[in-house]
Enzyme design. Structure first.
Site, mmCIF file in Angstrom:
data_model
loop_
_atom_site.group_PDB
_atom_site.id
_atom_site.type_symbol
_atom_site.label_atom_id
_atom_site.label_comp_id
_atom_site.label_asym_id
_atom_site.label_seq_id
_atom_site.Cartn_x
_atom_site.Cartn_y
_atom_site.Cartn_z
ATOM 1 N N HIS A 1 1.204 -1.069 0.266
ATOM 2 C CA HIS A 1 0.030 0.176 -0.168
ATOM 3 C C HIS A 1 1.228 0.962 0.265
ATOM 4 O O HIS A 1 2.045 1.043 0.907
ATOM 5 C CB HIS A 1 -0.819 -0.038 1.387
ATOM 6 C CG HIS A 1 -1.733 -1.046 1.599
ATOM 7 N ND1 HIS A 1 -0.853 -2.401 2.672
ATOM 8 C CD2 HIS A 1 -2.442 -1.766 1.020
ATOM 9 C CE1 HIS A 1 -1.918 -2.964 2.532
ATOM 10 N NE2 HIS A 1 -2.804 -3.109 2.147
ATOM 11 N N ASP B 1 2.608 2.093 3.250
ATOM 12 C CA ASP B 1 3.878 1.605 3.805
ATOM 13 C C ASP B 1 4.761 2.085 3.812
ATOM 14 O O ASP B 1 5.505 1.796 4.785
ATOM 15 C CB ASP B 1 3.678 -0.175 2.801
ATOM 16 C CG ASP B 1 1.857 -1.084 3.249
ATOM 17 O OD1 ASP B 1 0.761 -0.686 3.985
ATOM 18 O OD2 ASP B 1 2.175 -1.972 2.693
HETATM 19 C C1 XUL Z 1 -6.939 -8.182 3.565
HETATM 20 C C2 XUL Z 1 -5.853 -8.367 2.131
HETATM 21 C C3 XUL Z 1 -5.841 -6.591 2.339
HETATM 22 C C4 XUL Z 1 -5.092 -6.814 0.729
HETATM 23 C C5 XUL Z 1 -4.490 -5.406 0.620
HETATM 24 O O1 XUL Z 1 -7.576 -9.051 4.288
HETATM 25 O O2 XUL Z 1 -5.767 -9.629 2.087
HETATM 26 O O3 XUL Z 1 -4.250 -7.124 2.812
HETATM 27 O O4 XUL Z 1 -4.012 -7.638 0.339
HETATM 28 O O5 XUL Z 1 -4.773 -4.330 0.763
#
Ligand code: XUL
Ligand code: MN
Length: 382
Positions: free
Chosen positions: A58, A61
């Site tokens: 993300h 992050d």
């Molecule tokens: C949540 C999930 C997230 C996404 C990224 O369950 O899988 O970590 O992959 O936002």
């Protein structure tokens, strides 16, 4: 010796981890963190050194919300330097539009128009960041776009809002980065009581309603589909069949429970094997990304054991594909029960043919034997 070589990941295996998986501190709804956070730059290096092909993130992050432009550019420079020095790619950059309290009632489907616009802005910045890091995919997991109180949002409005936001992102990408792609990662619930577009099937149906469906794909996560009590192999197969599989989140999960996010293969080996089989025997060329967390009982060393364990299990299961395909008894049964793969005749011919159900019933389906042979193959005795 040969076995050890077999279990050593190579860049060409295209393994990937979310930065957030390694940065996870073991916090859960009932307990505080159990290990100190690891710096994202350190995570990039640690993954690269273990021959991981790429990382996902993300944007937040790496560049936490509120970072000023100078700091942001420094972080991006630092990340790029490590990517070059240690040979690791970035293959997806999404946005965290679920942690900050402003998103407490959703991002793209918030009832507040300005919150929706803010979420779109977060994703636009994530796309810019991803592009700078060399990636070409923005995967959207809209954690809080859902509800607990059915009366709080009309689901048709929510879908319209999701569509509006997705179309805005597409417009931006088409104008600025025409080779960029977008994808949807579905999840049935958690952190919301219900999340909109709970499965990949829902996401595929929704994508068909977007302005540019060709720009959108899907990223199934095994734990998410198992949380819905459904079959993860079938979900991945449907994404492949639609030509929409852009990446995959591999992990493990006891069905119908809270989001456990445990190490790939830790819970459901047979299903995991068939997912690996699908990925390895199809045209799929994307990354094999692990999205799970080390047990919260682990310390820092355990985090890297977790990284290695995920990849080892994948490689071991991949190795079983050859044994499966070359097992003459298994293949004999498969050929027999699968019969002819020729297309069916015309409706006129079908209508005019006499089919004898009693005769058709006589075909044996020795699935007990087949399944036991697969179990024994996975247990290493075939
Ligand atoms: C949540 C999930 C997230 C996404 C990224 O369950 O899988 O970590 O992959 O936002
Ligand atoms: Mn995921």
């Amino acid at each position: 010796m040969a076995k050890t070589r077999l279990l050593k990941p190579k860049k060409s295996d295209r393994f990937s981890f979310g930065l957030w998986t390694i940065m996870n501190t073991g916090r859960d709804p009932f307990g505080e963190p159990t290990r100190p956070p690891i710096d994202p730059l350190e995570v990039i290096v640690g993954l690269a050194k273990r021959n991981v092909y790429s990382f996902e993130l993300h944007a937040e992050d790496l560049v936490p919300l509120g970072t000023n432009a100078r700091q942001r550019d420094r972080l991006v420079r630092e990340a790029k330097k490590r990517m070059q020095d240690y040979d690791i790619q970035c293959t997806n950059c999404g946005s965290n539009c679920f942690s900050h309290p402003v998103f407490k009632d959703g991002a793209f489907t918030s009832n507040d128009r300005n919150v929706r616009a803010f979420a779109v802005q977060r994703y636009l910045h994530a796309i810019d960041l991803g592009y700078e890091l060399g990636c070409r995919l923005c995967n959207l997991w809209w954690g809080r776009d859902g509800l607990e109180v059915e009366g709080s949002k009309d689901t048709r409005d929510a879908l319209k809002r999701l569509r509006e936001c997705c179309n805005l992102l597409t417009e931006y990408v088409l104008k600025n980065y025409p080779d960029y792609e977008l994808s949807i990662e579905a999840k049935p619930n958690e952190p919301r009581g219900d999340i909109f577009l709970p499965t990949i099937g829902h996401a595929l149906g929704f994508i068909a309603t977007l302005d540019h469906p060709e720009k959108w794909g899907v990223v199934p996560e095994l734990a998410h589909v198992r949380m819905a009590g459904l079959n993860s192999v079938h979900e991945v197969a449907q994404a492949l069949d639609a030509g929409k599989l852009r990446s995959i989140h591999l992990n493990s999960q006891k069905p119908l429970r809270y989001d456990q996010d445990i190490r790939f293969g830790a819970e459901d080996l047979k299903e995991s094997f068939f997912v690996v089989y699908l990925l390895e025997t199809s045209e799929y060329e994307g990354t094999k990304s692990f999205d799970c967390h080390p047990y919260r009982t682990e310390d820092r060393q355990g985090v890297w054991d977790f990284v290695e364990g995920n990849m080892r299990t994948y490689l071991l299961l991949r190795e079983k594909i050859k044994s499966y395909q070359e097992d003459t008894q298994i293949q004999r049964i498969m050929t027999k029960v699968c019969g002819s793969q020729r297309p069916l005749p015309s409706p006129e011919e079908i209508a005019a043919t006499t089919y004898d159900p009693e005769k058709l019933l006589a075909n044996r389906l020795p699935y007990e034997k087949l399944d036991q042979m697969i179990v024994e193959l996975l247990l290493g005795v075939r």
